[in-house]
Design an enzyme around this catalytic site. Structure first.
Site, PDB file in Angstrom:
ATOM      1  N   HIS A   1      -8.503  -4.774  -0.169  1.00  0.00           N
ATOM      2  CA  HIS A   1      -6.596  -4.580  -0.061  1.00  0.00           C
ATOM      3  C   HIS A   1      -5.974  -5.139   1.416  1.00  0.00           C
ATOM      4  O   HIS A   1      -4.519  -5.719   1.373  1.00  0.00           O
ATOM      5  CB  HIS A   1      -6.948  -3.120   0.126  1.00  0.00           C
ATOM      6  CG  HIS A   1      -5.529  -2.354   0.023  1.00  0.00           C
ATOM      7  ND1 HIS A   1      -5.289  -2.209  -0.951  1.00  0.00           N
ATOM      8  CD2 HIS A   1      -4.899  -1.657   1.678  1.00  0.00           C
ATOM      9  CE1 HIS A   1      -4.006  -1.179  -0.051  1.00  0.00           C
ATOM     10  NE2 HIS A   1      -3.622  -0.868   0.406  1.00  0.00           N
ATOM     11  N   ASP A   2      -6.462  -5.598   2.049  1.00  0.00           N
ATOM     12  CA  ASP A   2      -6.219  -6.026   3.688  1.00  0.00           C
ATOM     13  C   ASP A   2      -5.086  -7.752   3.209  1.00  0.00           C
ATOM     14  O   ASP A   2      -4.466  -8.215   4.159  1.00  0.00           O
ATOM     15  CB  ASP A   2      -7.096  -6.534   4.539  1.00  0.00           C
ATOM     16  CG  ASP A   2      -6.823  -4.921   5.626  1.00  0.00           C
ATOM     17  OD1 ASP A   2      -6.005  -4.663   4.453  1.00  0.00           O
ATOM     18  OD2 ASP A   2      -7.783  -5.224   6.836  1.00  0.00           O
TER      19      ASP A   2
ATOM     20  N   ASP B   1      -8.719  -6.317  -4.856  1.00  0.00           N
ATOM     21  CA  ASP B   1      -8.638  -5.173  -4.411  1.00  0.00           C
ATOM     22  C   ASP B   1      -8.510  -3.796  -4.841  1.00  0.00           C
ATOM     23  O   ASP B   1      -7.996  -3.939  -5.870  1.00  0.00           O
ATOM     24  CB  ASP B   1      -6.824  -4.858  -3.860  1.00  0.00           C
ATOM     25  CG  ASP B   1      -6.585  -3.570  -2.674  1.00  0.00           C
ATOM     26  OD1 ASP B   1      -7.090  -3.017  -3.042  1.00  0.00           O
ATOM     27  OD2 ASP B   1      -5.000  -3.530  -2.856  1.00  0.00           O
TER      28      ASP B   1
ATOM     29  N   ARG C   1     -11.704   5.700  10.945  1.00  0.00           N
ATOM     30  CA  ARG C   1     -11.278   4.571  10.547  1.00  0.00           C
ATOM     31  C   ARG C   1     -12.161   3.527  10.786  1.00  0.00           C
ATOM     32  O   ARG C   1     -12.165   2.825   9.631  1.00  0.00           O
ATOM     33  CB  ARG C   1     -10.911   3.748  12.033  1.00  0.00           C
ATOM     34  CG  ARG C   1      -9.953   2.837  12.483  1.00  0.00           C
ATOM     35  CD  ARG C   1      -9.039   2.449  11.647  1.00  0.00           C
ATOM     36  NE  ARG C   1      -8.122   1.809  11.536  1.00  0.00           N
ATOM     37  CZ  ARG C   1      -7.100   1.310  10.925  1.00  0.00           C
ATOM     38  NH1 ARG C   1      -6.570   1.514   9.812  1.00  0.00           N
ATOM     39  NH2 ARG C   1      -6.696  -0.171  10.986  1.00  0.00           N
TER      40      ARG C   1
ATOM     41  N   SER D   1       0.673  -1.449  -0.086  1.00  0.00           N
ATOM     42  CA  SER D   1      -0.056   0.111  -0.274  1.00  0.00           C
ATOM     43  C   SER D   1       0.876   1.166   0.411  1.00  0.00           C
ATOM     44  O   SER D   1       2.012   1.788  -0.887  1.00  0.00           O
ATOM     45  CB  SER D   1      -1.361  -0.050   0.844  1.00  0.00           C
ATOM     46  OG  SER D   1      -2.144   1.030   1.262  1.00  0.00           O
TER      47      SER D   1
END
Length: 379
Positions: free
Chosen positions: A356-357, A323, A228, A158
């Site tokens: 994405h994680d 992602d 968050r 990232s």
């Protein structure tokens, strides 16, 4: 200390690098001195040729591997421990691995929650806005301190991948390999929009006090929580959300209120609450701005080919199919520009449901790609 049987580097502790030389920043501001908190794993070899720098993403830090408390490993283990350690893909039997908390961070490096020597008070909003280029410049000072003239590799996911790319442009002779994972050559308008909504959540929190909330003894927790929660939505794929939460009800029945009905609501609130308890709002603002500003091609009329012409390193570029924050198409832009410049580049697109994680998770195919590449780096 190595805990070989568990594949962990074992108990670790952070160190602090104090740099007394001024650091000019891209904004025109100058830090007269600064500190970086870092950790190391493995042993630096005689010619310092086996050092690998790990660059963290938005909410990451220097604690990449190992643990701080043997009796509480679950809560004190580094964020990329599944990747780094003896016998792991980034094998500390062969590599000297360095994790660093960037400038502007909230884990001990110089940043908004550290003392401004000019005032004797915490910097707060007075800490200057930073860029990826500034982070790389500061990291180069740490490399000098460690006696590392040339990294075997610089690796990151990232925002960390952006730092790896920037290393190849700012210091093309100071790394042999760049490993860019789940990253992009610049943010899309949609990604900038997500960051702006998150920043506005913080900036409009009544407890923000223009960034000087430390003096008020409060934390803009509501804004940080919302930021968050928004971020977590973008880190996960729709498939993963459906598989993990679906439309499951938290308490088995609708409440007909604005309390948490669905499991996904409960999850997001929990993640937001937890994050607001340990992360710094000013650091969040600084880091998202650095994300927005990163665009090497801005200096070459929008041509990524021209921007990456400076690079000399070999590259591994990794993307994940689900992602949507940094889609595989963005990674392929990097790969194509490198190919056009005659660089050696390997590309892997990993089939994953985790969005994405994915770059943080222990995926067998993903780790096999990294293991194979790092074995070549050793040679």
């Amino acid at each position: 200390m190595n805990d070989v049987f568990s594949g962990s580097v074992g108990l670790v502790q952070p160190q602090t690098f104090q740099c007394s030389d001024p650091l000019p920043l891209k904004s025109g501001a100058v830090l007269p001195a600064f500190s970086l908190v870092y950790e190391t794993y493995g042993t630096l070899n005689a010619d310092a040729s086996n050092a690998v720098l790990v660059c963290h993403a938005l909410s990451g830090n220097h604690h990449v591997a190992g643990y701080y408390d043997a009796n509480n490993r679950e809560e004190t283990t580094g964020w990329w421990d599944n990747l780094i350690g003896p016998g792991k893909p980034l094998d500390t039997n062969h590599f000297f691995v360095v994790g660093v908390n960037n400038l502007g961070g909230c884990y001990g490096s110089s940043g908004p929650n550290t003392v401004n020597p000019k005032t004797g008070k915490l910097y707060g909003a007075d800490f200057p806005v930073l860029t990826v280029e500034d982070w790389v410049d500061a990291q180069s000072r740490l490399a000098d301190h460690l006696g590392v003239q040339c990294w075997a590799a610089v690796v990151g996911g990232s925002l960390g991948g952006m730092q790896a790319m920037q290393w190849t442009l700012t210091f093309p002779d100071r790394l042999r390999h760049a490993i860019v994972i789940a990253s992009a050559p610049k943010l899309t308008a949609q990604n900038i929009a997500f960051n702006e909504v998150a920043r506005q959540a913080i900036l409009t929190d009544p407890d923000f006090y223009g960034g000087h909330y430390y003096e008020q003894g409060v934390v803009p927790a509501r804004g940080l929580k919302l930021a968050r929660m928004l971020g977590h939505i973008t880190y996960l794929s729709d498939d993963q959300m459906a598989e993990k939460f679906g439309r499951s009800l938290k308490d088995g029945a609708l409440k007909y209120s604005y309390d948490t009905d669905f499991q996904i609501e409960s999850y997001l609130r929990y993640q937001g609450e937890k994050f607001s308890g340990y992360f710094d709002a000013n650091t969040y603002l600084l880091t998202t701005k650095a994300l927005d500003y990163f665009d090497p091609a801005a200096q070459t009329g929008g041509s990524l080919d021209a921007a990456l012409a400076k690079a000399k390193a070999d590259f591994l570029v990794v993307a994940f199919t689900t992602d949507w924050r940094f889609s595989p198409e963005r990674s392929r832009e990097i790969m194509t520009a490198l190919v056009h410049n005659g660089r050696r580049v390997s590309y892997a697109e990993i089939d994953s449901v985790h969005g994405h994680d994915s770059f943080l998770l222990d995926d067998a195919q993903y780790h096999a790609v990294l293991r194979t590449y790092f074995e070549e780096v050793v040679l």
